[in-house]
Design a protein around this motif. Structure first.
Motif, PDB file in Angstrom:
ATOM      1  N   PHE A  94       0.831  -1.202   0.000  1.00  0.00           N
ATOM      2  CA  PHE A  94       0.000   0.000   0.000  1.00  0.00           C
ATOM      3  C   PHE A  94       0.871   1.259   0.000  1.00  0.00           C
ATOM      4  O   PHE A  94       0.361   2.355  -0.236  1.00  0.00           O
ATOM      5  N   GLU A 120      -1.701   2.689  -3.746  1.00  0.00           N
ATOM      6  CA  GLU A 120      -1.493   1.291  -3.336  1.00  0.00           C
ATOM      7  C   GLU A 120      -1.288   0.311  -4.502  1.00  0.00           C
ATOM      8  O   GLU A 120      -2.088   0.254  -5.421  1.00  0.00           O
ATOM      9  N   LYS A 122      -1.508  -3.445  -5.659  1.00  0.00           N
ATOM     10  CA  LYS A 122      -2.337  -4.543  -5.166  1.00  0.00           C
ATOM     11  C   LYS A 122      -1.795  -5.934  -5.485  1.00  0.00           C
ATOM     12  O   LYS A 122      -2.034  -6.872  -4.723  1.00  0.00           O
ATOM     13  N   ARG A 138      -4.427   0.776  -7.317  1.00  0.00           N
ATOM     14  CA  ARG A 138      -5.682   1.529  -7.205  1.00  0.00           C
ATOM     15  C   ARG A 138      -5.663   2.723  -8.165  1.00  0.00           C
ATOM     16  O   ARG A 138      -6.687   3.334  -8.436  1.00  0.00           O
ATOM     17  N   GLN A 164     -11.310   1.685 -12.817  1.00  0.00           N
ATOM     18  CA  GLN A 164     -11.243   1.689 -11.354  1.00  0.00           C
ATOM     19  C   GLN A 164     -10.023   0.878 -10.910  1.00  0.00           C
ATOM     20  O   GLN A 164      -9.318   0.290 -11.732  1.00  0.00           O
ATOM     21  N   ASP A 165      -9.822   0.852  -9.639  1.00  0.00           N
ATOM     22  CA  ASP A 165      -8.862   0.047  -8.881  1.00  0.00           C
ATOM     23  C   ASP A 165      -8.647  -1.338  -9.545  1.00  0.00           C
ATOM     24  O   ASP A 165      -9.617  -2.047  -9.801  1.00  0.00           O
ATOM     25  N   LYS A 167      -7.355  -5.016  -9.090  1.00  0.00           N
ATOM     26  CA  LYS A 167      -7.140  -5.864  -7.917  1.00  0.00           C
ATOM     27  C   LYS A 167      -6.042  -6.909  -8.093  1.00  0.00           C
ATOM     28  O   LYS A 167      -5.354  -7.266  -7.136  1.00  0.00           O
ATOM     29  N   TYR A 183     -12.042  -3.617  -9.773  1.00  0.00           N
ATOM     30  CA  TYR A 183     -13.210  -3.056  -9.075  1.00  0.00           C
ATOM     31  C   TYR A 183     -14.228  -2.566 -10.115  1.00  0.00           C
ATOM     32  O   TYR A 183     -15.397  -2.379  -9.792  1.00  0.00           O
ATOM     33  N   ASP A 184     -13.793  -2.394 -11.362  1.00  0.00           N
ATOM     34  CA  ASP A 184     -14.724  -1.946 -12.422  1.00  0.00           C
ATOM     35  C   ASP A 184     -15.521  -3.123 -12.992  1.00  0.00           C
ATOM     36  O   ASP A 184     -16.197  -3.004 -14.001  1.00  0.00           O
ATOM     37  N   ASN A 185     -15.431  -4.289 -12.352  1.00  0.00           N
ATOM     38  CA  ASN A 185     -16.181  -5.506 -12.672  1.00  0.00           C
ATOM     39  C   ASN A 185     -15.695  -6.255 -13.915  1.00  0.00           C
ATOM     40  O   ASN A 185     -16.330  -7.237 -14.320  1.00  0.00           O
ATOM     41  N   SER A 213     -19.944  -7.359 -10.173  1.00  0.00           N
ATOM     42  CA  SER A 213     -19.309  -6.561  -9.131  1.00  0.00           C
ATOM     43  C   SER A 213     -17.805  -6.804  -9.208  1.00  0.00           C
ATOM     44  O   SER A 213     -17.330  -7.541 -10.084  1.00  0.00           O
ATOM     45  N   THR A 214     -17.068  -6.223  -8.265  1.00  0.00           N
ATOM     46  CA  THR A 214     -15.602  -6.325  -8.238  1.00  0.00           C
ATOM     47  C   THR A 214     -15.117  -7.763  -8.479  1.00  0.00           C
ATOM     48  O   THR A 214     -15.616  -8.703  -7.877  1.00  0.00           O
ATOM     49  N   TRP A 216     -12.116 -10.098  -7.861  1.00  0.00           N
ATOM     50  CA  TRP A 216     -10.988 -10.064  -6.931  1.00  0.00           C
ATOM     51  C   TRP A 216      -9.785 -10.883  -7.385  1.00  0.00           C
ATOM     52  O   TRP A 216      -8.658 -10.547  -7.046  1.00  0.00           O
TER      53      TRP A 216
ATOM     54  N   LYS B 122     -20.503   0.674  -2.405  1.00  0.00           N
ATOM     55  CA  LYS B 122     -19.468  -0.228  -2.918  1.00  0.00           C
ATOM     56  C   LYS B 122     -18.122   0.066  -2.250  1.00  0.00           C
ATOM     57  O   LYS B 122     -17.395  -0.848  -1.853  1.00  0.00           O
ATOM     58  N   ASP B 126     -15.930  -2.482   0.462  1.00  0.00           N
ATOM     59  CA  ASP B 126     -14.708  -3.084  -0.092  1.00  0.00           C
ATOM     60  C   ASP B 126     -13.660  -2.986   1.012  1.00  0.00           C
ATOM     61  O   ASP B 126     -13.090  -1.923   1.257  1.00  0.00           O
ATOM     62  N   GLU B 128     -10.674  -3.897   1.369  1.00  0.00           N
ATOM     63  CA  GLU B 128      -9.307  -3.526   0.998  1.00  0.00           C
ATOM     64  C   GLU B 128      -9.221  -2.009   0.881  1.00  0.00           C
ATOM     65  O   GLU B 128      -8.261  -1.391   1.363  1.00  0.00           O
ATOM     66  N   ARG B 129     -10.211  -1.410   0.262  1.00  0.00           N
ATOM     67  CA  ARG B 129     -10.267   0.053   0.110  1.00  0.00           C
ATOM     68  C   ARG B 129     -10.406   0.712   1.477  1.00  0.00           C
ATOM     69  O   ARG B 129      -9.757   1.719   1.762  1.00  0.00           O
ATOM     70  N   GLU B 135      -5.511   3.464   6.759  1.00  0.00           N
ATOM     71  CA  GLU B 135      -4.061   3.621   6.922  1.00  0.00           C
ATOM     72  C   GLU B 135      -3.635   5.021   6.518  1.00  0.00           C
ATOM     73  O   GLU B 135      -2.692   5.586   7.050  1.00  0.00           O
TER      74      GLU B 135
END
Lengths: 354, 142
Positions: A94, A120, A122, A138, A164-165, A167, A183-185, A213-214, A216, B122, B126, B128-129, B135
């Motif tokens: 992170f 961060e 990931k 992210r 988005q982020d 993962k 995270y943008d699916n 959804s996200t 992972w 959302k 999440d 992790e977010r 942090e």
């Protein structure tokens, strides 16, 4: 027909404690666990450290922590990945950096720090030959780094496209094609055109029967012809491609397509999924359970029968969310799991004689 | 940094009279939603008023399932409140501080109360977010 006739259980071999915060991820060293070399894996945590664990003897519950990699990352270490040779370990944090560690006579030294992501990091992944490293963040980007002589790392691409982020990133097991999930699916597929120009050659989203959804994590089967993805939408999805797939140019590239959705088994976010060499799928979820799925061999002649079935569910595998499940590369059906409860557990998938 | 408060003239409601409760919540007793409500009252990033007085939370917006160890919180904000995620994070921090670590928290903006309801929900769910945000910020002083 082993999985049709037999009953199986997940036997807890050992509980490994040491981390002082949630364990986010773990990675088996691919060069260990064979030819008499003791199995080794790395774990990383919200406690900002990475721990190296080794099986000290052939007795099953003999895992010991051999090293603690600390004082390098200044924030959570989110994931780790060994190079294919097992000589280098990359750790993503992170703190927006990726550290590269080398085992120098039993001590791990940080030999390089990759900077560039805006926030961060990931996930990291090495390609099959160990010549390329991918990272994601992210900040919505995926970076590709080339490994040079003397352990120098040159960034050769900054890939934008996800909204988005991001993962996780994962290289295809045999080809230099990179997959990312977000995270943008969506899942995106990236390849180069043969002249070091990388671009997104496919996006797997809701129109392709994708996740809602996200996403992972993703994991390939041993052949690289299929992959499984897991999501906050409570499903696992199986994707496949033609085995004659060519990299890069649109003439040769055979797109990935949705094959099957495993739904109705999870009621909280699925954080991790891993496909073993033998084709057994393990999932780790936010309901503290590990689930094992196998291909459904007893089709009973039903055209619409499920392609995959649940072999077993280990409820309360941990006291809190499971963040990572990873099959060992070795001979035995060993599975390691990492949890928010700060522990790692070693399991063996064993058949039960009635 | 925003200039001025997002909700400069909040509607302030009278605080209900309430009997003081003990703060020891780590026992095996069932978790009472009213206890959670009391704890969350004092969380507000912008005002000296508690979240109860701003009607961000009401007693009906907390449900607890002790058997499964889960807490569901819904909270209300102003339609375009840009601090919605911050408020949500404050609530999560407070809950983590007071409850056994294995309790799972699901947090949502009360349906219809925010323009970007899905996006806020959302982010807040999440983990992790949330972990990275906590942090980043100094939520330790809450």
């Amino acid at each position: 027909m082993e999985f049709v006739d037999g009953r199986f259980e997940l036997r807890e071999i050992q509980k490994l404690e040491g981390h002082t915060d949630r364990v986010w991820s773990l990675a088996w060293n691919p060069a260990t666990g064979v030819d008499g070399i003791p199995s080794v894996f790395a774990s990383c945590s919200g406690d900002k450290t990475v721990r190296i664990w080794e099986q000290s003897s052939s007795t099953s519950s003999s895992w010991l922590c051999k090293a603690v990699l600390e004082d390098t990352h200044t924030r959570t270490v989110r994931s780790c990945s060994w190079s294919p040779s097992g000589k280098l370990l990359a750790t993503a944090s992170f703190d927006a950096t990726t550290a590269i560690w080398e085992n120098v006579g039993g001590d791990f030294e940080c030999i390089s720090t990759l900077e560039g992501h805006e926030n961060e990091v990931k996930s990291i992944s090495w390609n099959a030959s160990g010549s390329l490293l991918a990272t994601c963040s992210r900040d919505k980007t995926v970076w590709i780094w080339e490994v040079q002589v003397g352990s120098e790392f040159d960034c050769v691409a900054v890939l934008t496209g996800h909204t988005q982020d991001v993962k996780m990133v994962q290289w295809h097991p045999t080809m230099d094609i990179l997959f990312s999930c977000s995270y943008d699916n969506t899942i995106k597929v990236w390849a180069d055109d043969g002249e070091d120009e990388w671009s997104c050659i496919q996006t797997l989203g809701e129109p392709n029967n994708g996740h809602s959804s996200t996403v992972w994590a993703l994991s390939f089967d041993a052949s690289g012809d299929k992959m499984v993805t897991c999501s906050d939408d409570l499903t696992l999805k199986i994707w496949g491609t033609d085995s004659t797939m060519q990299p890069a140019d649109t003439d040769g590239f055979a797109p990935w397509r949705h094959l099957y959705t495993i739904s109705g088994y999870h009621d909280r976010t699925i954080f991790s999924v891993h496909w073993s060499r033998e084709g057994i799928i393990a999932s780790g979820a936010a309901d503290d359970a590990i689930r094992i799925f196998v291909e459904n061999e007893e089709k009973d002649g039903l055209v619409d029968g499920p392609l995959y079935k649940l072999l077993l569910k280990e409820e309360k595998a941990h006291d809190m969310d499971i963040n990572s499940v990873q099959w060992s590369p070795g001979e035995k059906r060993l599975l390691a799991s990492a949890s928010d409860d700060g522990t790692i557990k070693m399991w063996e998938l064993a058949s039960v004689s009635c | 940094m925003t200039l001025g408060l997002i909700n400069a003239n909040p509607v302030v409601h009278a605080k209900k009279e309430r009997v003081a409760r003990t703060e020891d919540l780590h026992g095996d007793e069932a978790v009472d939603p009213l206890e959670i409500y009391d704890i969350l009252l004092s969380v507000d990033p912008e005002h000296p008023y508690s979240l109860e007085q701003l009607s961000v939370l009401s007693e009906e917006s907390i449900t607890v399932d002790d058997k499964l160890g889960r807490i569901l919180i819904t909270f209300i904000t102003v339609q375009h409140c840009s601090k919605a995620t911050v408020i949500g994070l404050c609530l999560i921090v407070k809950l983590k501080h007071y409850f056994p670590p294995h309790y799972k928290v699901d947090i949502k903006v009360s349906p219809g109360s925010h323009a970007n309801e899905e996006s806020v929900n959302k982010q807040l769910n999440d983990k992790e977010r949330v972990a990275a945000a906590l942090e980043n910020q100094t939520f330790a002083n809450l």
